[in-house]
Structure formats: structure tokens, C-alpha cells
Design an enzyme around this catalytic site. Structure first.
Site, PDB file in Angstrom:
ATOM      1  CG  ASP A 162      -1.835  -1.180   1.300  1.00  0.00           C
ATOM      2  OD1 ASP A 162      -2.100  -1.784   0.249  1.00  0.00           O
ATOM      3  OD2 ASP A 162      -2.259  -1.533   2.421  1.00  0.00           O
ATOM      4  NE  ARG A 197     -17.143  -5.905 -24.074  1.00  0.00           N
ATOM      5  CZ  ARG A 197     -16.956  -7.212 -24.109  1.00  0.00           C
ATOM      6  NH1 ARG A 197     -15.792  -7.734 -23.768  1.00  0.00           N
ATOM      7  NH2 ARG A 197     -17.935  -8.014 -24.471  1.00  0.00           N
TER       8      ARG A 197
HETATM    9  O1  F6P Z   1      -2.500  -3.974   3.331  1.00  0.00           O
HETATM   10  C1  F6P Z   1      -2.311  -4.808   2.242  1.00  0.00           C
HETATM   11  C2  F6P Z   1      -3.629  -5.248   1.659  1.00  0.00           C
HETATM   12  O2  F6P Z   1      -3.367  -6.050   0.526  1.00  0.00           O
HETATM   13  C3  F6P Z   1      -4.583  -4.115   1.297  1.00  0.00           C
HETATM   14  O3  F6P Z   1      -4.229  -3.444   0.109  1.00  0.00           O
HETATM   15  C4  F6P Z   1      -5.899  -4.837   1.256  1.00  0.00           C
HETATM   16  O4  F6P Z   1      -6.977  -3.965   1.530  1.00  0.00           O
HETATM   17  C5  F6P Z   1      -5.758  -5.854   2.377  1.00  0.00           C
HETATM   18  O5  F6P Z   1      -4.361  -6.024   2.605  1.00  0.00           O
HETATM   19  C6  F6P Z   1      -6.375  -7.203   2.080  1.00  0.00           C
HETATM   20  O6  F6P Z   1      -6.222  -8.010   3.196  1.00  0.00           O
HETATM   21  P1  F6P Z   1      -6.510  -9.576   3.214  1.00  0.00           P
HETATM   22  O7  F6P Z   1      -5.239 -10.266   2.799  1.00  0.00           O
HETATM   23  O8  F6P Z   1      -6.844  -9.859   4.640  1.00  0.00           O
HETATM   24  O9  F6P Z   1      -7.596  -9.859   2.256  1.00  0.00           O
END
Ligand code: F6P
Length: 385
Positions: A162, A197
Site C-alpha cells: 500500500d 468497451r
Molecule cells: O495492506 C495490504 C492489503 O493487501 C490491502 O491493500 C488490502 O486492503 C488488504 O491487505 C487485504 O487483506 P486480506 O489479505 O486480509 O484480504
């Protein structure tokens, strides 16, 4: 665990002292969601600790869970990390559930949430760990700081796709995720163009739009929607219709999972068996695609990139950054700079107190240079007036 039990129980000093000290055994864990580059950090730490300092390195299994259920932990030797810098995931396992500051415990048939960090401190003493290297995002750093405040010598290493961690210019994992998203956009372009599209791609990033913005620019998106810029659907549809009038019969829309309309809220996935819980971000890509289809009458499809962004080989950039972080974490330990997290500042690896990394998240500046670059290219960000 035989290795870990060899040492006798020692008294933990509170708070953890700074300054160089004699160390024999360090431990490393990876916490939170995985990302490409974790194995390169582990290799950097293990190699530098053994080759430069002759320390023992203990690999903690499944994040902080491995400090509660200690029998699965094992000593890591140099040969254990041979060639792993190219592999995605983490050889140690990880967990983004079961925060030790709020840990689910079964009491009289009921699940209650407790702070179990005292038990972790006792286990760290039992295992004879002189310093713990914790590799993770903001959640992991908060737990690491709590352990430091209880007298454990710790060093942090920032990771997350992130890129939302304060106090470091970049986290490793981010570059690999952006690469994956850009590759997906390149592929979506050819099919969108062939079928005339609208194709929407939903990408991860939680409450930050770094992946969407960078991949969107690199992948030639026509619309990019970020959590930091609440959007006006009318502007997006206008932009797509204008493209059509001027001969571009397709459009590519990148939607960050945390994006939301100015007039609405973030969208969460429903999770089975978790009634009432907010769940995970997810679904805004489809929501946007449906609305575009309704207002433009154009054929629209959506792709959700999901965990593909977290898997696979790290890019060269991430391998190098992660390796430098791992080696620098060992340097910090040798210098007695506990309670610090390694970070990237410009082109230099430096360190900051972990507290500097956990007081907020690093968001895209809605008027910053990168956003203005996107706007200068004619990319529509749907900025609500
Ligand atoms: O923080 C990393 C991340 O991949 C985010 O981008 C995402 O919202 C979240 O973790 C998803 O988490 P999980 O692996 O619990 O689905």
C-alpha cells in the site's frame, strides 16, 4: 525449538537500553499481509547477522502468533535463505489476524479480547532472544512499539504494497504491486480497444491511492479514482463520452478499493459469518462500472486484481530495497539503536524511531506533484467541486 530453549531464562531490563551491547541471538518475524520482498529481508538479516556478527538467528513462525505458540520456531542458517530473494511470500509465514494487543481468547465458551503482550515478553525471555526484528506495516509496528515499551529490544522493517507507512519514502512490495497492476492495465487496453468497451480495474491500497495513481499513470488510464479525491460520477461519464465523440471508443478506469463518491461511502465486501463486521474493502470497481454503463449506455466490464498484487516475484527494485533494509536492521542492532525502524530517505537507508512511523498514514497529496502529473496528461480524477 531445542536451540531456543538452550539459554536460561534471563531478566528483561525495562525499558530496553540503547547503546551497543553483547548479543548472541536475534529473532525475526514477518507480520501482517504478505508482500513481495519479505524473503529478501529475511535473507539480508540472516546473512548479515551470521557473517558479520556470528549471531544466532531464530525464525519466528506466522508473525506474532509464533511468539505465543513457540514450538514451531526454528533456527535459521545461511543455507536456509539461499536464493530466497527471488521468491514471493515469506518462508516464515505471516498473519494479519490475532493482534496481540487485542487477541481473541476463549473464556467460558465466549470469545473475549485481551492484551497478551506480557505473555509474549515472557516467551521472548524464555527463548533467549536478545533482539527481535519485526518486518511489517503500521499494525505490526504498533505491536512492536508496545513490546519495546515493555522492555523488549526491537528493530522494525517497513513493508506493504500500500506504500502508506509514514517515515519512509517507499515501502518494499509497493513497486512489485504497481508492476502487476500496470501489466494488468496493458492487457486490459488491448481487449477494451478491440471491443470498444469501458474496462474498470479495481486495485488494492486500503485508504491510500498510491497503487492506483502510479499504475494508472504508467498504464495509460483515462480515469483514476483515489480515496484521497472523492469523485463526482458526472465528471467521469462526461470524460468518457467526450473521448468517444473524439474517436476513442474505449476507456480504461482505475479504481482504488478505498475510493468513494463525494456523495457516498466506501464499499466493503460482505464476509461470511461476520455479520455486522465492516469486512474488507472491495466492490467499488463494479459499482463504478455499473454506474458508467447506466449513464453512458456503453458496454462496461470490471476486473478485480486482488491478491495477485501481493504475490509472485519481487521486482529488482524491491529485492534491492528489501535486502538493504535487512542488512541495515542488523547494523541498527549492532549499534544498539533499539526501538528504531529502518527507512528510505531519498537514496539513503536511514532509521527513525518506530513512533514516527505509526502516528498516521501517508496519503496521496490531492494537489501534489504526482496528481498534477496525471491531470497534465488529461487523466480524469473525477474531482468533485
Ligand atoms: O495492506 C495490504 C492489503 O493487501 C490491502 O491493500 C488490502 O486492503 C488488504 O491487505 C487485504 O487483506 P486480506 O489479505 O486480509 O484480504
Amino acid at each position: 525449538m531445542a536451540d531456543a530453549k538452550r539459554k536460561t531464562k534471563r531478566e528483561t531490563k525495562r525499558p530496553a537500553s540503547s547503546g551497543p551491547s553483547r548479543l548472541e541471538r536475534i529473532a525475526i518475524l514477518t507480520g501482517g499481509g504478505d508482500c513481495p520482498g519479505l524473503n529478501a529481508v529475511i535473507r539480508g538479516v540472516v546473512r548479515a547477522a551470521i557473517l558479520e556478527h556470528q549471531w544466532e538467528v531464530l525464525g519466528i513462525q506466522d508473525g506474532f502468533d509464533g511468539l505465543l505458540k513457540i514450538d514451531a520456531n526454528r533456527r535459521l542458517y545461511s543455507h536456509d535463505v539461499r536464493g530466497i530473494q527471488a521468491r514471493g511470500g515469506t518462508i516464515l509465514g505471516t498473519s494479519n489476524r490475532g493482534n496481540p494487543l487485542h487477541y481473541p481468547v476463549l473464556e467460558e465458551g465466549m470469545t473475549v479480547f485481551k492484551d497478551v503482550t506480557d505473555e509474549i515478553v515472557r516467551n521472548i525471555e524464555k527463548m533467549g532472544i536478545d533482539c527481535l526484528v519485526a518486518v511489517g506495516g503500521d499494525g505490526t509496528m504498533k505491536i512492536t512499539q508496545a513490546l519495546f515499551e515493555k522492555g523488549v529490544k526491537v528493530v522494525g522493517v517497513p513493508k506493504t504494497i500500500d506504500n502508506d507507512l509514514e517515515a519512509t519514502d517507499v515501502t518494499f512490495g509497493f513497486n512489485s504491486a504497481v508492476n502487476t497492476a500496470t501489466d494488468a492495465l496493458d492487457k486490459l487496453h488491448t481487449t477494451a480497444e478491440s471491443h470498444h468497451r469501458i474496462l474498470a480495474l479495481e486495485v488494492m491500497g486500503r485508504d491510500c491511492g498510491w497503487i492506483a495513481l502510479e499504475a494508472g499513470i504508467a498504464g495509460g488510464a483515462d480515469v483514476i479514482l483515489l480515496p484521497e479525491i472523492p469523485f463526482d460520477l458526472g465528471r467521469i461519464c462526461e470524460h468518457i463520452e467526450k473521448r468517444k465523440r473524439t474517436g476513442s471508443r474505449f476507456s480504461i478506469v482505475v479504481v482504488a478499493e478505498g475510493a468513494s463518491p463525494a456523495s457516498g461511502e466506501k464499499i466493503y465486501e460482505k464476509q461470511p459469518g461476520m455479520d455486522g463486521a465492516p469486512g474488507r474493502l472491495g466492490g467499488i470497481g463494479k459499482w463504478v462500472a455499473d454506474k458508467i454503463s447506466l449513464c453512458t449506455n456503453l458496454e462496461t466490464r470490471v476486473a478485480v486484481l486482488g491478491h495477485l498484487q501481493r504475490g509472485g516475484m519481487p521486482t529488482t527494485f524491491d529485492r534491492i530495497l528489501a535486502t538493504r533494509f535487512g542488512v541495515e536492521a542488523v547494523n541498527l542492532i549492532a549499534a544498539g539503536k533499539f526501538g528504531h525502524m529502518v527507512c528510505l530517505k531519498g537514496r539513503r537507508i536511514e532509521s527513525v524511531p518506530i513512533t514516527a512511523a505509526i502516528h498516521g498514514i501517508k496519503r496521496v497529496d490531492p494537489r501534489g506533484q504526482l496528481v498534477r502529473t496525471a491531470e497534465a496528461l488529461g487523466i480524469e480524477l473525477g474531482r468533485a467541486k
